[in-house]
Design a protein around this motif. Sequence first.
Motif, mmCIF file in Angstrom:
data_model
loop_
_atom_site.group_PDB
_atom_site.id
_atom_site.type_symbol
_atom_site.label_atom_id
_atom_site.label_comp_id
_atom_site.label_asym_id
_atom_site.label_seq_id
_atom_site.Cartn_x
_atom_site.Cartn_y
_atom_site.Cartn_z
ATOM 1 N N GLY A 35 5.363 28.967 60.532
ATOM 2 C CA GLY A 35 6.349 29.450 61.479
ATOM 3 C C GLY A 35 7.572 30.032 60.815
ATOM 4 N N LYS A 59 8.019 35.706 62.714
ATOM 5 C CA LYS A 59 8.670 35.528 63.996
ATOM 6 C C LYS A 59 7.938 36.358 65.039
ATOM 7 C CE LYS A 59 12.993 36.305 66.501
ATOM 8 N NZ LYS A 59 14.378 36.837 66.417
ATOM 9 N N GLU A 80 9.043 28.931 68.241
ATOM 10 C CA GLU A 80 8.758 30.353 68.462
ATOM 11 C C GLU A 80 8.720 30.645 69.958
ATOM 12 O OE1 GLU A 80 8.539 32.873 66.378
ATOM 13 O OE2 GLU A 80 8.936 31.576 64.658
#
Length: 690
Positions: free
Chosen positions: A5, A9, A176
Amino acid sequence: GGKGGAMKKLVRQTVRVEVDLQKRCLTGRTELEIQQRSDQRQLLLHCRQCDIASCTVNGSFARFEVSNPLSKVVQDEQMVRDVQNFALNFKSALDASDAGELRILIDGNLQPMRAEDGEMGYGIWKVVVEYAVTRPQSGVVFAGIDLPGQPPPHCFTDGQWGASPKWFPTVDSLSESCPFELAVTVASGTKVLCSLPQASDERVSKGKRQVTFRSSPGDNIPAMALGFAAGPFVSIFDPGAPQKLSYYCLPGPGTDQVLSVSTQFVCRALSILEQLTACELPCDGSYAKVFVEDAYADWHAQPSLCVASSSLLHDTAVVEQAFATTRMLVHALSQQWFGLGALVRPETLQDLWLIHGLAGHVTNLCLRKLFGHNAYMHHVYQETEATCEDNATLVSGSGVDPHEHFGPAKVRKATLVMRLIEKRMGEANFRKLLAMLVQRGKQHKDRQLNMERFFKAARKCSGMDIENSMRHWWTSSRCPVFNCNFYLNRRRNQVEFAMRVHYDSRKLKHKDTLTVRVYETEVTYDRTVHLDEEFITDDYPHISRYRKSKREREAEKEGEPLVIQELMDKYDSPLLWMRIDPEMLWIAKVDFKQSDFMWIYQLYKDKNVAAQIEAIRGLCSVITSAKPEQPPTDYHKNLVVRCLSETLDDSRLFHAVRSFAAKSLGLLSCPDAAEGGGGGGAPRPSPTGR
């Protein structure tokens, strides 16, 4: 997405799926705009049980690899299999799939697109994945069958942790969030519900219907908050809020009436929740509740949508089911303010207990206004007992299976801890805290909540350091046990109280107080006991007199039940009964013994529901806990049965107390039916209240 992560993005994602209810499959195409934060020529996406047909990056076909370690946790060559080895293998597979199962290789000649609003120095990769999901095992559920008398075919997402990658490739992480668009194509005549607001561009062609849903402007949600349901649902709108609330279920005889009865309290609950949070329902459009067959859980909530089991539906002839159904539907509604994709969201899994606690406690406060204070205290009493048996830890190590953070034991304890926080802060200050958290989320600021932000806001609203004074509740697994007893010293005219504290966190040198409420013939007062040692004593003189004149005794008997009048003649005691932690400010197990006549006084004269249930259990223990060499006398047996029978017949008492008295009578008459066999004691209230 913990490991991968930080390297990428997700900027925007579009998902287009075509659902075939007859073949129980769906085909899809998803477009992702990903901002790569490294020079690596590969992208990792979460993708399970999806058959990938093709991948393109910036319009060029790309090679890809799919590896799902969770598809086969235990290897074939491993002959010996046990729970411990499976847990280790599952943890290893979970860590291996954390970054993503779908690896897309980027051609060396390709260059990223220019980022319009992204971070400086990083470009955008536009990824398109075409895939199919055939007869999925989880994530999306196909239920029903096209036969007369059976529920018609329909499908829905099950809302489990990690469910989204099982029906579309994505970056599945709490950190996210991005704007989503979902287009669902179904056969004509099929309704589609989604956790996103419905867009206006609906298309119908060649017997198929495509419905498009888009995120509200400025509203970013995590992939796990995306869900839908499709089927031949019938619908009604709530007459109290037709623009806000709508309900759906499968067609059948009397569907409209059953749906209306089952959801009759939702509109009133919505009004109460809006008052508690000082914020209107945070849905851009209507909030829908859909009842389906073969649901994984009784309910699961997503933004603007609640998917619930059809087993929650009931008609007017079923009374008790209304309480359980309403609690679940209101809990799902409260997660529009506090949930994974709500106004207030957890930053990490370690912060998830705050969201569980806020949603659960707000639900309890709402139901207290709907069903009354007795129902509220009875539920808190039941949940406290169950939590003491669970031994759950709210803040666990990072290596815990993510599903464990959603277990009922953690949700139960988090709700009780949030109630204790409210008691410590005060009701008015807690309302300020709720309003502050919700308003920040409403302004799209600090939607992700962590413990530091929460307790900082709590300190600002109350001026109290809640975190340090109550840390033991979310860091310790075991609940304290209080073994209490007392002796009425007639020579010194005093009460000698003693208690032993069994508590693993005593080594942390945490000091707190416990309230002991004393009921005497002339006065009621509270004693504060400081829990700074394992063995605690508290000696104090009683206030009421021993012997009174005959005229005073006769005056006291007026208006009292016959059994209380008989006790007044038989026992001359200034002390009527005692209660440990009467306001339930501890999540603890209390083992307290007092005389049978004191339990009777408590049962007949204490108006608290928890006190009445404690008294019933204490009365039963007079018989069930008697030693073989000292069996209970016929007088005591008859006295206990008489008190329980009068409790059962008293229509003024709370229904749960009367039903518990009936159950206790049954177990006393047939001790072999008691829990554990052989008459092991008085029954416990069911955790579900059913």
